[in-house]
Scaffold this active site. Structure first.
Site, PDB file in Angstrom:
ATOM      1  CG  ASP A  94      -1.415   1.262   0.942  1.00  0.00           C
ATOM      2  OD1 ASP A  94      -1.200   1.984   0.387  1.00  0.00           O
ATOM      3  OD2 ASP A  94      -3.060   1.487   1.991  1.00  0.00           O
ATOM      4  CG  HIS A  95       1.223   4.094  -3.026  1.00  0.00           C
ATOM      5  ND1 HIS A  95       0.508   3.677  -3.815  1.00  0.00           N
ATOM      6  CD2 HIS A  95       0.996   5.172  -3.044  1.00  0.00           C
ATOM      7  CE1 HIS A  95      -0.684   4.890  -4.037  1.00  0.00           C
ATOM      8  NE2 HIS A  95       0.306   5.759  -4.340  1.00  0.00           N
ATOM      9  CG  HIS A 142      -4.397   4.322  -0.563  1.00  0.00           C
ATOM     10  ND1 HIS A 142      -3.558   3.365  -0.548  1.00  0.00           N
ATOM     11  CD2 HIS A 142      -5.015   4.204  -1.587  1.00  0.00           C
ATOM     12  CE1 HIS A 142      -3.212   2.862  -1.561  1.00  0.00           C
ATOM     13  NE2 HIS A 142      -3.867   3.497  -2.976  1.00  0.00           N
TER      14      HIS A 142
END
Ligand SMILES: NC(=O)c1ccc[n+]([C@@H]2O[C@H](COP(=O)([O-])OP(=O)(O)OC[C@H]3O[C@@H](n4cnc5c(N)ncnc54)[C@H](OP(=O)(O)O)[C@@H]3O)[C@@H](O)[C@H]2O)c1
Length: 484
Positions: free
Chosen positions: A177-178, A240
């Protein structure tokens, strides 16, 4: 201030989907920047793998062009690019067939760290895992990197986890999950758990409410058909926004290591209460002159998929009982910004005569576009004329505080890929976390489907539907303005 770059150990990184959009836009340009910083050993190799019948020279040319397009300022470094591409290789491999696997086996080194990045559609994860196992390319020390979307509901996430678990241990799986790779996200943990200042106030005695906003100015044009099957809840909230919520709400882990951090995040997700349907607002952007509406972009005039969602959540534990957490995210909004805001309670009593204005301490943590942290404090307005109070920000914008070094900090993908090589899973989602997040999200989406819920309209360039404003107004609160 000098930033320290610690080179990682020698590695082979195989990127399945190495010719795809994500590889060319993010992964390879990110690796190039790590190469330039000296973090990538000269003997390490990046091996692109996809069905396209090109050779290593063809792949090097593809990546030269990708770096020129997406590499930012570093793309000017022609010598650097030439040195970097010499570390690239390519093998044509079909995830669904037998082509290329023996060749891949003979190329991958087993005396170096090996990692396999699944930058392909999730429907190929099972086939890749199986072949890596059958052809004895991956072993118990290999690392497997998977991209979002990790499922579209609990059942599909469980199935994906089970597929990976057939061949790999959880300690080998890195779910990206960047958002977790952003500098500020890690700084959030440093601020919370590295200072004595905040911890005593970080609870329902002192915090009035928390807001999490991830706003985008772009629409879904270009990938409307894909997005329409997903929507803001699946595409942004389930991963996110929930990850940000976990980091802001979790208890202190006993130490900063992968399982300790992830155990605490999981507890937050499990303590999230089901959301009252009256506490959620969904929206779709309208057309604006020549700019198409969401439904035009999605190519479905009757689509009920949301391009915006705002909600009020509660966490049922001792620390947070009664504190609303408001989350919102959407497309075609006023500005591109990601921000977490902790709004502290009012002072019980003011000793300053004539000062009727409400003063509040507000801690705001910006993730983009400019990463930084601000604390709003109340001080005396300078000069004569008595005790007039004003609110000013204590600004910890990294670019100001750290000078040029702030620009050198790796972007999210770079940092996460280097963490994979180091074998550090702290900033990756564990399988049970992902499943718990879907278990909370699924009933919300099922409720919309059962009620045939129709999203509210909102203007492009606005802050979302009016009802989203009301979510806070009716409780005497207001959203922070969406601005860069
Ligand atoms: N793009 C993004 O910004 C982004 C962001 C977040 C997550 N993701 C996720 O990352 C993954 C990759 O996305 P993408 O945008 O890069 O997709 P893409 O541009 O469609 O690329 C897909 C890649 O998979 C390869 N491929 C397809 N079928 C294959 C097969 N049978 N065997 C081997 N390789 C095969 C393709 O190459 P060949 O056709 O040559 O085989 C190509 O390299 C997806 O799961 C996506 O949801 C992407």
């Amino acid at each position: 201030m000098v930033s320290r770059v610690i080179p990682v150990d020698d590695f082979d990184l195989v990127i399945f989907g190495g010719t795809g959009d994500l590889a060319r836009r993010k992964i390879l340009p990110g690796l190039f920047r790590r190469f330039l910083s000296g973090q990538m050993p000269e003997t390490s190799r990046v091996i692109g793998a996809a069905r396209s019948e090109i050779d290593s020279d063809g792949y090097r040319q593809m990546i030269r062009e990708a770096i020129a397009e997406f590499g930012g300022a570093e793309a000017q470094d022609a010598d650097g690019i030439e040195q970097f591409v010499q570390q690239l290789h390519y093998i044509p491999v079909d995830a669904m067939g037998d082509d290329g696997w023996k060749e891949l086996h003979s190329l991958v080194r087993f005396d170096a760290i090996n990692a396999f990045y699944f930058s392909v559609a999730p429907s190929l994860f099972g086939a890749l895992a199986e072949r890596l196992h059958t052809y004895k390319i991956a072993d118990g020390d290999s690392r497997i990197v998977v991209e979002k979307p990790f499922g579209r509901d609990l059942a599909s996430a469980e199935a994906l986890n089970a597929t990976l678990a057939e061949h790999f241990d959880e300690s080998q799986v890195y779910r990206i999950d960047h958002y977790l790779g952003k500098e500020t996200v890690q700084n959030l943990m440093a601020v919370r758990f590295g200072n004595v200042l905040f911890e005593p106030l970080w609870n329902n005695h002192y915090v009035d409410h928390i807001q999490i906003t991830v706003a985008e100015t772009v629409g879904v044009g270009g990938r409307g058909a894909y997005y329409d099957k997903s929507g803001a809840m699946r595409d942004m909230v389930q991963n996110h926004l929930m990850q940000l919520l976990c980091l802001i709400a979790m208890e202190a882990p006993h130490q900063f290591d992968a399982d300790a951090v992830r155990d605490e995040k999981l507890k937050v997700i499990r303590a999230l209460q089901p959301v009252d349907p009256h506490h959620i607002v969904r929206g779709q952007y309208d057309a604006d002159g020549d700019h198409p509406s969401y439904r035009d972009d999605a190519e479905d005039p009757r689509s009920h998929t949301e391009s915006f969602v705002a909600m009020r959540c509660e966490i049922a534990n001792w620390r947070w009982a009664g504190v609303p957490f408001y989350m919102r995210t959407g497309k075609k909004l006023r500005a591109r910004t990601s921000e977490i805001v902790v709004v502290f309670k009012d002072l019980g009593h003011s000793i300053f005569p004539g000062d009727e204005k409400r003063h509040r301490n507000i801690l705001s943590i910006q993730l983009q576009p400019n990463e930084g942290i601000q604390l709003q404090v109340t001080i005396k307005e300078p000069g004569p004329g008595g005790m007039r109070l004003i609110d000013v920000p204590l600004d910890m914008t990294f670019a100001d505080a750290l000078g040029p070094d702030a620009d050198d900090s790796p972007d999210a993908y770079e940092r996460l890929i280097m963490d994979v090589i180091r074998g550090n899973q702290t900033l990756f989602m564990r399988g049970d976390e992902v499943e718990a997040a879907w278990a909370w999200t699924d009933p919300i989406i099922e409720g919309w489907q059962a009620r045939n819920d129709v999203p509210k309209h909102y203007e492009q360039g606005s802050s979302g539907p009016e009802d989203a404003m009301m979510l806070l107004h009716r409780e005497g609160r207001k959203w922070r303005e969406i601005r860069e």
